[in-house]
Design a protein around this motif. Structure first.
Motif, PDB file in Angstrom:
ATOM      1  N   VAL A 368       4.903  -5.483   3.187  1.00 41.27           N
ATOM      2  CA  VAL A 368       5.984  -4.555   3.501  1.00 41.27           C
ATOM      3  C   VAL A 368       5.597  -3.156   3.046  1.00 41.27           C
ATOM      4  O   VAL A 368       4.669  -2.963   2.266  1.00 41.27           O
ATOM      5  N   VAL A 369       6.344  -2.168   3.562  1.00 41.66           N
ATOM      6  CA  VAL A 369       6.235  -0.786   3.095  1.00 41.66           C
ATOM      7  C   VAL A 369       7.392  -0.584   2.117  1.00 41.66           C
ATOM      8  O   VAL A 369       8.534  -0.394   2.544  1.00 41.66           O
ATOM      9  N   PRO A 370       7.141  -0.660   0.819  1.00 43.73           N
ATOM     10  CA  PRO A 370       8.249  -0.674  -0.148  1.00 43.73           C
ATOM     11  C   PRO A 370       9.095   0.591  -0.159  1.00 43.73           C
ATOM     12  O   PRO A 370      10.264   0.546  -0.529  1.00 43.73           O
ATOM     13  N   ASN A 371       8.521   1.734   0.264  1.00 42.35           N
ATOM     14  CA  ASN A 371       9.310   2.959   0.322  1.00 42.35           C
ATOM     15  C   ASN A 371      10.143   3.049   1.587  1.00 42.35           C
ATOM     16  O   ASN A 371      10.892   4.004   1.773  1.00 42.35           O
ATOM     17  N   GLY A 372      10.016   2.045   2.468  1.00 40.91           N
ATOM     18  CA  GLY A 372      10.814   2.031   3.681  1.00 40.91           C
ATOM     19  C   GLY A 372      10.611   3.280   4.519  1.00 40.91           C
ATOM     20  O   GLY A 372       9.492   3.778   4.666  1.00 40.91           O
ATOM     21  N   ASP A 373      11.708   3.797   5.047  1.00 39.88           N
ATOM     22  CA  ASP A 373      11.651   5.019   5.847  1.00 39.88           C
ATOM     23  C   ASP A 373      11.814   6.267   4.989  1.00 39.88           C
ATOM     24  O   ASP A 373      11.877   7.385   5.509  1.00 39.88           O
ATOM     25  N   SER A 374      11.893   6.079   3.682  1.00 37.81           N
ATOM     26  CA  SER A 374      12.081   7.212   2.794  1.00 37.81           C
ATOM     27  C   SER A 374      10.849   8.098   2.794  1.00 37.81           C
ATOM     28  O   SER A 374       9.717   7.619   2.838  1.00 37.81           O
ATOM     29  N   GLY A 375      11.057   9.395   2.712  1.00 34.42           N
ATOM     30  CA  GLY A 375       9.930  10.324   2.671  1.00 34.42           C
ATOM     31  C   GLY A 375       9.369  10.498   1.282  1.00 34.42           C
ATOM     32  O   GLY A 375       8.377  11.197   1.097  1.00 34.42           O
ATOM     33  N   ALA A 376       9.991   9.882   0.283  1.00 39.12           N
ATOM     34  CA  ALA A 376       9.538  10.067  -1.091  1.00 39.12           C
ATOM     35  C   ALA A 376       8.282   9.257  -1.333  1.00 39.12           C
ATOM     36  O   ALA A 376       8.198   8.095  -0.978  1.00 39.12           O
ATOM     37  N   GLY A 377       7.315   9.889  -1.978  1.00 40.58           N
ATOM     38  CA  GLY A 377       6.116   9.163  -2.374  1.00 40.58           C
ATOM     39  C   GLY A 377       5.111   9.018  -1.257  1.00 40.58           C
ATOM     40  O   GLY A 377       5.362   9.322  -0.100  1.00 40.58           O
ATOM     41  N   LYS A 378       3.935   8.553  -1.611  1.00 39.34           N
ATOM     42  CA  LYS A 378       2.876   8.341  -0.635  1.00 39.34           C
ATOM     43  C   LYS A 378       3.065   7.020   0.084  1.00 39.34           C
ATOM     44  O   LYS A 378       3.730   6.133  -0.393  1.00 39.34           O
ATOM     45  N   TYR A 379       2.424   6.921   1.244  1.00 42.42           N
ATOM     46  CA  TYR A 379       2.475   5.677   2.000  1.00 42.42           C
ATOM     47  C   TYR A 379       1.797   4.569   1.198  1.00 42.42           C
ATOM     48  O   TYR A 379       0.715   4.752   0.663  1.00 42.42           O
ATOM     49  N   SER A 380       2.457   3.459   1.094  1.00 44.83           N
ATOM     50  CA  SER A 380       1.894   2.341   0.346  1.00 44.83           C
ATOM     51  C   SER A 380       2.389   1.043   0.957  1.00 44.83           C
ATOM     52  O   SER A 380       3.348   1.018   1.726  1.00 44.83           O
ATOM     53  N   THR A 381       1.715  -0.043   0.630  1.00 40.95           N
ATOM     54  CA  THR A 381       2.144  -1.358   1.067  1.00 40.95           C
ATOM     55  C   THR A 381       2.225  -2.277  -0.127  1.00 40.95           C
ATOM     56  O   THR A 381       1.610  -2.037  -1.170  1.00 40.95           O
ATOM     57  N   ARG A 382       3.006  -3.339   0.027  1.00 34.44           N
ATOM     58  CA  ARG A 382       3.131  -4.346  -1.026  1.00 34.44           C
ATOM     59  C   ARG A 382       2.958  -5.721  -0.406  1.00 34.44           C
ATOM     60  O   ARG A 382       3.578  -6.046   0.606  1.00 34.44           O
ATOM     61  N   HIS A 383       2.109  -6.527  -1.008  1.00 35.19           N
ATOM     62  CA  HIS A 383       1.890  -7.901  -0.566  1.00 35.19           C
ATOM     63  C   HIS A 383       2.584  -8.851  -1.538  1.00 35.19           C
ATOM     64  O   HIS A 383       2.425  -8.735  -2.754  1.00 35.19           O
TER      65      HIS A 383
END
Length: 397
Positions: A368-383
């Motif tokens: 998943v993309v833990p920050n969702g659609d939020s613009g806060a923070g860098k793009y990241s993924t979580r397994h």
């Protein structure tokens, strides 16, 4: 036969920033044998295992054959991770029977037998209770803060494939053991409100119902996309494996994940321009800047959608009983959930003296993309990997 008996514990060790390499199951065994011969420690073996990705399914019999080469709980933990990550892959070629594929008529007869079983026997399974024990494995566990000042409050580690950090490795997080109910062979969705702060606590939870065997077969047949794949040996029995595809129009597979941040900023900021140009009130030769009070407030929301999917159905050639279902959800690139691979193993269970075939184990692999659609923070993924086993089946009262 020896089996893995180590108690999984959360022991973290810093690991070298090596690029992950893809290897076969036999190469995994060779690696463990070599590390044992070199008298490597548990932490060293675990660090090695964190760097690899299997190209084949790590079956439970093969796992059991590795037990003498795994020195402790940290390396054992990583073997379980490899098992879960490879759960929907093909087994090694040596484990695949060379028996020729049946002709079209025989294939249809096998599918008809499986459909008859799924719709007339499995789907009529009575209301049951059971105990489900779930292990959670996860990387990147830090979460987005619920509020912040003018600067971004995202603490999620960035998944940059060129840099490997300890936080990017999947590791054991914890386990739960809870009572569950099953109806028509599938676990029921819990209606009670869960007060766990999912998302904010750095973890996700799957709230939708797992794939229902009878529904998957019916939708796959309606889509007209079931095809012979191969023979396989499962639990010592000859098993026919069929692939299936269900497109968006035919799918009723609903996914529900909790939770992802929805951030809003509020407040006032006053800007001054550099060298007094372009901004009211800017003094000559003065530097630019910003003053004010901005707050970022974050709420956490579920992600729900209906997705197309594909996978494999494993059918006992003698009885038509489905012994395993692989279900892979097909998400869009823009979805905040990128991956959901589910595997359900069915096995014989006796409930109040009556023999049934029920779910005995599930493995779920998510990204998943833990920050969702939020613009806060860098793009990241979580397994996150979930492995669950069912026990203590009984008739619901």
């Amino acid at each position: 036969m020896k089996r893995f008996g180590w108690i999984l514990v959360l022991l973290l060790a810093a690991s070298p920033a090596w690029a992950a390499k893809k290897i076969t199951v036999q190469q995994l065994k060779d690696l463990l044998v070599s590390l044992q011969a070199s008298k490597k420690s548990d932490a060293d073996v675990a660090a090695e295992l964190k760097q690899i990705e299997l190209t084949e399914e790590l079956t439970r019999p093969m796992m059991n054959s590795l037990v003498d080469y795994v020195p402790g709980p940290q390396s054992t933990e990583q073997v379980y991770v490899l098992e879960a990550k490879s759960a929907v892959l093909m087994p090694p070629a040596a484990d695949v029977p060379t028996t020729p594929a049946p002709d079209a008529a025989a294939q249809k007869a096998l599918l008809d037998k499986a459909t008859d079983y799924a719709t007339k026997t499995f789907a009529q399974t009575p209301h049951l209770t059971a105990t489900r024990t779930t292990l959670r494995f996860q990387d990147n566990i830090e979460a987005l803060a619920s509020s912040s000042g003018m600067h971004s409050s995202a603490k999620e580690m960035t998944s940059d494939p060129s840099v490997v950090t300890a936080n990017q490795f999947v590791r054991y997080i914890g386990s739960t053991e809870i009572p569950v109910e099953l109806q028509n062979g599938a676990e029921k969705v819990v209606a009670a409100k869960d007060k766990t702060p999912w998302g904010a606590n750095g973890q996700i939870v799957l709230q939708g119902q797992a794939p229902v065997l009878s529904t998957v077969l019916q939708e796959a047949q309606a889509a007209g996309k079931i095809a012979w794949l191969r023979w396989e040996t499962v639990n010592g029995k000859t098993t026919a494996v069929f692939s299936y595809v269900v497109d968006k129009k035919k799918s009723h597979y609903a996914v529900n994940y909790c939770c992802f941040p929805d951030s809003e900023q509020a407040g006032v900021v006053h800007f001054s321009g550099q060298m007094g140009t372009g901004q009211p009130g800017g003094a000559a030769n003065a530097g630019g800047g910003a003053k004010g009070n901005m707050q970022t407030n974050t709420t956490w929301k579920e992600y729900k959608t209906t997705v197309p999917y594909h996978g494999e159905i494993f059918v006992d050639a003698d009885t038509g009983i489905v012994v395993r279902l692989d279900n892979i959800a097909d998400f869009k690139n823009t979805d905040v959930v990128h991956q959901e691979d589910q595997r359900i193993d069915y096995g014989p269970v006796t409930v109040d003296g009556k023999a049934m075939v029920l779910p005995v184990k599930t493995i779920i692999n998510t990204e998943v993309v833990p920050n969702g659609d939020s613009g806060a923070g860098k793009y990241s993924t979580r397994h996150t990997l979930f492995t669950a086993e069912y026990k203590d089946y009984a008739a619901a009262k």
